[in-house]
Design a protein around this motif. Structure first.
Motif, mmCIF file in Angstrom:
data_model
loop_
_atom_site.group_PDB
_atom_site.id
_atom_site.type_symbol
_atom_site.label_atom_id
_atom_site.label_comp_id
_atom_site.label_asym_id
_atom_site.label_seq_id
_atom_site.Cartn_x
_atom_site.Cartn_y
_atom_site.Cartn_z
ATOM 1 N N SER A 20 0.761 -1.326 -0.039
ATOM 2 C CA SER A 20 -0.002 0.009 -0.025
ATOM 3 C C SER A 20 1.046 1.197 0.037
ATOM 4 C CB SER A 20 -0.911 0.121 1.214
ATOM 5 O OG SER A 20 -0.355 0.028 2.356
ATOM 6 N N THR A 21 2.034 1.405 0.765
ATOM 7 C CA THR A 21 2.908 2.322 0.755
ATOM 8 C C THR A 21 3.729 2.446 -0.585
ATOM 9 O OG1 THR A 21 3.518 2.115 2.980
ATOM 10 C CG2 THR A 21 4.807 3.284 1.824
ATOM 11 N N TYR A 22 3.882 1.354 -1.277
ATOM 12 C CA TYR A 22 4.276 1.470 -2.480
ATOM 13 C C TYR A 22 3.340 2.049 -3.530
ATOM 14 C CZ TYR A 22 5.806 -0.048 -7.305
ATOM 15 O OH TYR A 22 6.195 0.117 -8.606
ATOM 16 N N LYS A 23 2.176 1.638 -3.611
ATOM 17 C CA LYS A 23 1.255 2.279 -4.446
ATOM 18 C C LYS A 23 0.883 3.578 -4.096
ATOM 19 C CE LYS A 23 -1.388 -2.153 -5.372
ATOM 20 N NZ LYS A 23 -2.523 -2.666 -5.064
ATOM 21 N N ARG A 24 0.841 4.215 -2.895
ATOM 22 C CA ARG A 24 0.857 5.465 -2.653
ATOM 23 C C ARG A 24 2.022 6.426 -3.026
ATOM 24 N NH1 ARG A 24 2.727 7.973 1.544
ATOM 25 N NH2 ARG A 24 2.936 5.995 2.886
ATOM 26 N N LYS A 25 2.994 5.996 -2.976
ATOM 27 C CA LYS A 25 4.487 6.776 -3.325
ATOM 28 C C LYS A 25 4.421 6.990 -4.872
ATOM 29 C CE LYS A 25 7.355 5.939 0.660
ATOM 30 N NZ LYS A 25 7.604 7.371 0.689
ATOM 31 N N ARG A 37 1.456 6.811 -6.770
ATOM 32 C CA ARG A 37 0.486 7.869 -7.068
ATOM 33 C C ARG A 37 0.812 9.160 -6.889
ATOM 34 N NH1 ARG A 37 -3.147 5.081 -4.186
ATOM 35 N NH2 ARG A 37 -2.546 6.516 -2.344
ATOM 36 N N GLU A 38 1.520 9.283 -5.644
ATOM 37 C CA GLU A 38 2.221 10.663 -5.550
ATOM 38 C C GLU A 38 3.165 11.240 -6.126
ATOM 39 O OE1 GLU A 38 2.917 10.159 -1.255
ATOM 40 O OE2 GLU A 38 1.136 10.238 -0.430
ATOM 41 N N GLY A 39 4.000 10.156 -6.877
ATOM 42 C CA GLY A 39 5.052 10.725 -7.617
ATOM 43 C C GLY A 39 6.349 10.583 -7.267
ATOM 44 N N ALA A 40 6.640 10.164 -5.751
ATOM 45 C CA ALA A 40 7.658 9.945 -5.072
ATOM 46 C C ALA A 40 8.406 8.567 -5.552
ATOM 47 C CB ALA A 40 7.351 9.640 -3.703
ATOM 48 N N LEU A 41 7.891 7.770 -6.262
ATOM 49 C CA LEU A 41 8.265 6.645 -6.837
ATOM 50 C C LEU A 41 7.953 6.723 -8.282
ATOM 51 C CD1 LEU A 41 8.081 3.716 -4.558
ATOM 52 C CD2 LEU A 41 10.104 5.104 -4.829
ATOM 53 N N LYS A 42 8.864 6.738 -9.287
ATOM 54 C CA LYS A 42 8.723 6.869 -10.830
ATOM 55 C C LYS A 42 9.089 5.614 -11.420
ATOM 56 C CE LYS A 42 8.664 11.817 -10.521
ATOM 57 N NZ LYS A 42 9.616 12.867 -10.431
ATOM 58 N N PRO A 43 8.194 4.564 -11.329
ATOM 59 C CA PRO A 43 8.765 3.356 -12.114
ATOM 60 C C PRO A 43 8.854 3.372 -13.972
ATOM 61 C CG PRO A 43 6.424 2.934 -11.513
ATOM 62 C CD PRO A 43 6.910 4.569 -11.077
ATOM 63 N N LEU A 76 16.328 5.716 -6.317
ATOM 64 C CA LEU A 76 15.742 5.448 -5.029
ATOM 65 C C LEU A 76 16.535 6.221 -3.702
ATOM 66 C CD1 LEU A 76 14.845 1.705 -5.449
ATOM 67 C CD2 LEU A 76 13.346 3.340 -5.942
ATOM 68 N N VAL A 77 17.479 6.713 -4.311
ATOM 69 C CA VAL A 77 18.369 7.567 -2.970
ATOM 70 C C VAL A 77 17.583 8.103 -2.036
ATOM 71 C CG1 VAL A 77 20.152 8.934 -2.641
ATOM 72 C CG2 VAL A 77 20.457 7.444 -4.648
ATOM 73 N N ASP A 78 16.573 9.059 -2.554
ATOM 74 C CA ASP A 78 15.743 9.743 -1.594
ATOM 75 C C ASP A 78 14.751 8.890 -0.810
ATOM 76 O OD1 ASP A 78 17.178 12.157 -2.423
ATOM 77 O OD2 ASP A 78 15.478 12.696 -3.896
ATOM 78 N N GLU A 79 14.128 8.025 -1.376
ATOM 79 C CA GLU A 79 13.340 7.127 -0.566
ATOM 80 C C GLU A 79 14.060 6.182 0.510
ATOM 81 O OE1 GLU A 79 9.891 7.281 -0.374
ATOM 82 O OE2 GLU A 79 10.045 9.204 -1.742
ATOM 83 N N LEU A 80 15.374 5.873 -0.012
ATOM 84 C CA LEU A 80 16.081 4.973 0.864
ATOM 85 C C LEU A 80 16.436 5.652 1.998
ATOM 86 C CD1 LEU A 80 17.361 2.318 1.679
ATOM 87 C CD2 LEU A 80 19.261 3.027 0.341
#
Length: 91
Positions: free
Chosen positions: A51-56, A58-64, A78-82
């Protein structure tokens, strides 16, 4: 005959290039591209839930990268998210 000679010269050049790379393969093996991580590998790497993955995403924090086999990421993306996961004590 001229076209055959040109073709033979081209093939000889290709052979020489391939032979050069083969002879120096140790040097070039260290410059392989970074391996892309799958969705599950990213969740494990960051210590986050689905769920956290999907939210990130959706918010644009992760751009696959959307590929037929699923989402893919490079670690340098993934540096910032790590850092955020380390700050929160997930990793």
């Amino acid at each position: 005959m001229k076209k055959i000679d040109e073709l033979i010269n081209l093939l000889l050049k290709i052979y020489n290039i391939l032979q050069y790379y083969y002879d120096n393969r140790e040097q070039y093996m260290t410059v392989l591209p970074e391996q892309a991580l799958t969705r599950q590998e990213v969740k494990d790497y960051l210590g986050i839930s689905e769920s956290t993955y999907k939210r990130k995403v959706r918010e644009g924090a992760l751009k696959p990268m959307k590929l037929p086999g699923g989402d893919r990421f490079y670690k340098h993306q993934l540096v910032d998210e790590l850092q955020e996961s380390k700050r929160r004590g997930r990793v």
